[in-house]
Structure formats: structure tokens, C-alpha cells
Design a protein around this motif. Structure first.
Motif, PDB file in Angstrom:
ATOM      1  N   UNK A   1     -53.456 -36.433 -28.289  1.00  0.00           N
ATOM      2  CA  UNK A   1     -53.613 -38.097 -28.586  1.00  0.00           C
ATOM      3  C   UNK A   1     -52.182 -38.327 -28.881  1.00  0.00           C
ATOM      4  N   UNK A   2     -51.538 -37.685 -29.692  1.00  0.00           N
ATOM      5  CA  UNK A   2     -50.187 -37.871 -30.168  1.00  0.00           C
ATOM      6  C   UNK A   2     -48.817 -37.541 -29.490  1.00  0.00           C
ATOM      7  N   UNK A   3     -49.104 -36.655 -28.367  1.00  0.00           N
ATOM      8  CA  UNK A   3     -48.150 -35.956 -27.682  1.00  0.00           C
ATOM      9  C   UNK A   3     -47.188 -37.204 -27.464  1.00  0.00           C
ATOM     10  N   UNK A   4     -47.187 -38.119 -26.798  1.00  0.00           N
ATOM     11  CA  UNK A   4     -46.168 -39.031 -26.445  1.00  0.00           C
ATOM     12  C   UNK A   4     -46.138 -40.465 -27.423  1.00  0.00           C
ATOM     13  N   UNK A   5     -46.637 -40.249 -28.576  1.00  0.00           N
ATOM     14  CA  UNK A   5     -46.752 -41.475 -29.694  1.00  0.00           C
ATOM     15  C   UNK A   5     -45.218 -41.374 -30.446  1.00  0.00           C
ATOM     16  N   UNK A   6     -44.976 -42.627 -30.946  1.00  0.00           N
ATOM     17  CA  UNK A   6     -43.755 -42.636 -31.635  1.00  0.00           C
ATOM     18  C   UNK A   6     -43.718 -42.122 -33.119  1.00  0.00           C
ATOM     19  N   UNK A   7     -44.541 -41.574 -33.478  1.00  0.00           N
ATOM     20  CA  UNK A   7     -44.619 -40.988 -34.916  1.00  0.00           C
ATOM     21  C   UNK A   7     -45.462 -39.375 -34.892  1.00  0.00           C
TER      22      UNK A   7
ATOM     23  N   UNK B   1     -55.667 -36.577 -44.521  1.00  0.00           N
ATOM     24  CA  UNK B   1     -56.515 -37.992 -44.219  1.00  0.00           C
ATOM     25  C   UNK B   1     -56.041 -39.107 -44.954  1.00  0.00           C
ATOM     26  N   UNK B   2     -55.131 -38.835 -46.166  1.00  0.00           N
ATOM     27  CA  UNK B   2     -54.494 -40.069 -46.988  1.00  0.00           C
ATOM     28  C   UNK B   2     -53.750 -40.917 -45.854  1.00  0.00           C
ATOM     29  N   UNK B   3     -53.337 -40.313 -44.902  1.00  0.00           N
ATOM     30  CA  UNK B   3     -52.260 -40.972 -43.878  1.00  0.00           C
ATOM     31  C   UNK B   3     -53.199 -42.055 -43.057  1.00  0.00           C
ATOM     32  N   UNK B   4     -54.546 -41.927 -43.132  1.00  0.00           N
ATOM     33  CA  UNK B   4     -55.307 -42.756 -42.485  1.00  0.00           C
ATOM     34  C   UNK B   4     -55.615 -44.118 -43.369  1.00  0.00           C
TER      35      UNK B   4
ATOM     36  N   UNK C   1     -37.108 -40.460 -32.025  1.00  0.00           N
ATOM     37  CA  UNK C   1     -37.080 -39.051 -32.649  1.00  0.00           C
ATOM     38  C   UNK C   1     -38.162 -39.021 -33.422  1.00  0.00           C
ATOM     39  N   UNK C   2     -39.214 -37.958 -32.774  1.00  0.00           N
ATOM     40  CA  UNK C   2     -40.276 -37.583 -33.261  1.00  0.00           C
ATOM     41  C   UNK C   2     -40.262 -35.924 -33.437  1.00  0.00           C
ATOM     42  N   UNK C   3     -40.619 -35.576 -34.722  1.00  0.00           N
ATOM     43  CA  UNK C   3     -40.604 -34.187 -35.109  1.00  0.00           C
ATOM     44  C   UNK C   3     -39.425 -33.483 -34.735  1.00  0.00           C
ATOM     45  N   UNK C   4     -38.377 -33.853 -34.411  1.00  0.00           N
ATOM     46  CA  UNK C   4     -37.204 -33.184 -34.008  1.00  0.00           C
ATOM     47  C   UNK C   4     -36.858 -33.329 -32.590  1.00  0.00           C
ATOM     48  N   UNK C   5     -37.883 -34.022 -32.132  1.00  0.00           N
ATOM     49  CA  UNK C   5     -37.618 -34.076 -30.344  1.00  0.00           C
ATOM     50  C   UNK C   5     -37.181 -35.637 -30.050  1.00  0.00           C
ATOM     51  N   UNK C   6     -36.194 -35.505 -29.149  1.00  0.00           N
ATOM     52  CA  UNK C   6     -35.479 -37.062 -28.830  1.00  0.00           C
ATOM     53  C   UNK C   6     -36.296 -37.282 -27.585  1.00  0.00           C
ATOM     54  N   UNK C   7     -36.720 -38.369 -27.452  1.00  0.00           N
ATOM     55  CA  UNK C   7     -37.431 -39.039 -26.135  1.00  0.00           C
ATOM     56  C   UNK C   7     -36.944 -40.322 -25.772  1.00  0.00           C
ATOM     57  N   UNK C   8     -37.144 -40.593 -24.367  1.00  0.00           N
ATOM     58  CA  UNK C   8     -37.004 -41.702 -23.808  1.00  0.00           C
ATOM     59  C   UNK C   8     -37.969 -42.689 -23.997  1.00  0.00           C
ATOM     60  N   UNK C   9     -37.688 -43.966 -23.426  1.00  0.00           N
ATOM     61  CA  UNK C   9     -38.639 -45.113 -23.091  1.00  0.00           C
ATOM     62  C   UNK C   9     -38.674 -45.503 -21.791  1.00  0.00           C
ATOM     63  N   UNK C  10     -39.774 -45.786 -21.062  1.00  0.00           N
ATOM     64  CA  UNK C  10     -39.964 -46.364 -19.982  1.00  0.00           C
ATOM     65  C   UNK C  10     -40.474 -47.637 -20.287  1.00  0.00           C
ATOM     66  N   UNK C  11     -39.775 -48.923 -20.267  1.00  0.00           N
ATOM     67  CA  UNK C  11     -40.097 -50.137 -20.566  1.00  0.00           C
ATOM     68  C   UNK C  11     -40.732 -50.839 -19.515  1.00  0.00           C
ATOM     69  N   UNK C  12     -42.171 -51.297 -19.790  1.00  0.00           N
ATOM     70  CA  UNK C  12     -42.713 -52.103 -18.616  1.00  0.00           C
ATOM     71  C   UNK C  12     -42.987 -53.695 -19.192  1.00  0.00           C
ATOM     72  N   UNK C  13     -43.250 -54.454 -18.323  1.00  0.00           N
ATOM     73  CA  UNK C  13     -43.460 -55.931 -18.572  1.00  0.00           C
ATOM     74  C   UNK C  13     -44.445 -56.369 -17.572  1.00  0.00           C
ATOM     75  N   UNK C  14     -45.251 -57.211 -18.075  1.00  0.00           N
ATOM     76  CA  UNK C  14     -46.351 -57.952 -17.322  1.00  0.00           C
ATOM     77  C   UNK C  14     -46.308 -59.479 -17.588  1.00  0.00           C
ATOM     78  N   UNK C  15     -46.235 -60.205 -16.467  1.00  0.00           N
ATOM     79  CA  UNK C  15     -46.188 -61.415 -16.613  1.00  0.00           C
ATOM     80  C   UNK C  15     -47.427 -62.154 -16.309  1.00  0.00           C
ATOM     81  N   UNK C  16     -47.996 -63.016 -16.980  1.00  0.00           N
ATOM     82  CA  UNK C  16     -49.351 -63.630 -16.914  1.00  0.00           C
ATOM     83  C   UNK C  16     -49.618 -63.823 -15.157  1.00  0.00           C
TER      84      UNK C  16
END
Length: 185
Positions: free
Chosen positions: A38-44, A50-53, A165-180
Motif C-alpha cells: 500500500x505504501x510502495x508509491x506513497x510520499x512517506x 503503532x504509535x505512528x497511527x 525522497x522516501x527511504x533513500x529512493x528518489x522518485x518523480x511525480x506525474x501531476x494530474x489536474x481535473x477541471x469541474x
């Protein structure tokens, strides 16, 4: 500290209920954020304690006091156990824009729940909050998530190199936009 995050309206879909995130959801939130799939592509990073929750919940409570954030717990209709989260955040009413994020426990993947929940949250944002634009920041390697937002009507508008930069891995972002006006209800 409150027992729930920002009070959000209950949104019902054919198969889901979106409701306020409660302190009683922390075990399921921990299970979601401690799952490496679930966290593979997350930003943290994946959680290990459990304290983290609880820390996450308290931080989200403080953010909700300073800025407009609309977090929903995703549950199956007729059940109350959290299976995921969908949020409208960084809401700027003056500019009529927001950002969105969503996450499902891997046991719920492939059933269309993320799309169903996101559509409900977006409909609320466009109709009740009078948003004009919503953005999504997605790791471009997360092809299922990219396809999901495109099915709803999001357009890929940019590519930000080495954004996270998450867990030493640098990743890119694809930025998506949605207009109403482009929202595929």
C-alpha cells in the motif's frame, strides 16, 4: 484531542460509505500504512510502530484546525471497518482548487472501490465546496493509479523530476489536474 478528524458529511455510493475518520480507526490505519504494498508509491515510508497511527491522527487534527481538509474513511456499505482513505486537502476556496489523495488496503484492490470513493469525494468537492479544479500527485510508476484518475477525467499536466525522497529512493511525480467541467460523473 478529539475522537474524530474534521466532521465530514457521510457520502454513500452503491457499495461504499465515506464517513469521518475516528480514533477507533487507528488500528486499520496502522495496518494500511504498515503494508509495504500500500505504501510502495506513497510520499512517506512504511510505518513500523503503532504509535505512528496516533501521531498521524493528532497531526491531521492540528492540520484541520489551520486549513480546510476533508478526510473520509472508506468503508463497505453496511460495515463500519475502514478499508481505505480519500481526502480533499490544500483547499483554497479563493482559487476554487484542492488536491486529492486516496489509498486502499491491498486486500480491497481491483474491485473499483478507489474509483467509486474518489468520484464521491470529487462530486462533493465540485458541488458542495464549489471547487473548479482538483490536482493529484502520483508516482508515475503507479500505473493503476494513473489509469484510475484518467478514467475519471484527470489530465496529465506535468512531470516533476526527483520530487520525493522516501527511504533513500528518489522518485518523480506525474501531476494530474481535473477541471469541474471535465469530471466524468
Amino acid at each position: 484531542m478529539s475522537d474524530s478528524l474534521s466532521a465530514v458529511p457521510v457520502l454513500d455510493t452503491a457499495r461504499l460509505r465515506l464517513r469521518t475518520v475516528r480514533r477507533s480507526d487507528l488500528e486499520q490505519i496502522y495496518l494500511l500504512h504498515s503494508d509495504s504494498r500500500a505504501m510502495r508509491y506513497w510520499s512517506f515510508p512504511t510505518w513500523s510502530e503503532k504509535q505512528q497511527a496516533l501521531d498521524w491522527f493528532e497531526q491531521r487534527s492540528r492540520i484541520g484546525e489551520r486549513e480546510e481538509v476533508w478526510p473520509w474513511a472508506i468503508t463497505l456499505a453496511g460495515a463500519d471497518e475502514l478499508i481505505g482513505l480519500v481526502t480533499l486537502f490544500a483547499i483554497n476556496r479563493g482559487q476554487q482548487r484542492a488536491e486529492t489523495g486516496y489509498q486502499l488496503h491491498p486486500s480491497q484492490w481491483g474491485q473499483g472501490y478507489a474509483q467509486e470513493a474518489l468520484r464521491a469525494a470529487l462530486a462533493y468537492g465540485f458541488d458542495a465546496l464549489d471547487l473548479r479544479r482538483v490536482e493529484a500527485d502520483i508516482d508515475p510508476r503507479n500505473e493503476p493509479s494513473c489509469r484510475l484518475v484518467q478514467r475519471i477525467g484527470f489530465q496529465r499536466e506535468g512531470y516533476l523530476r526527483e520530487r520525493w525522497l522516501v527511504n533513500g529512493e528518489i522518485t518523480d511525480t506525474a501531476l494530474y489536474g481535473l477541471l469541474k467541467r471535465d469530471f466524468a460523473r
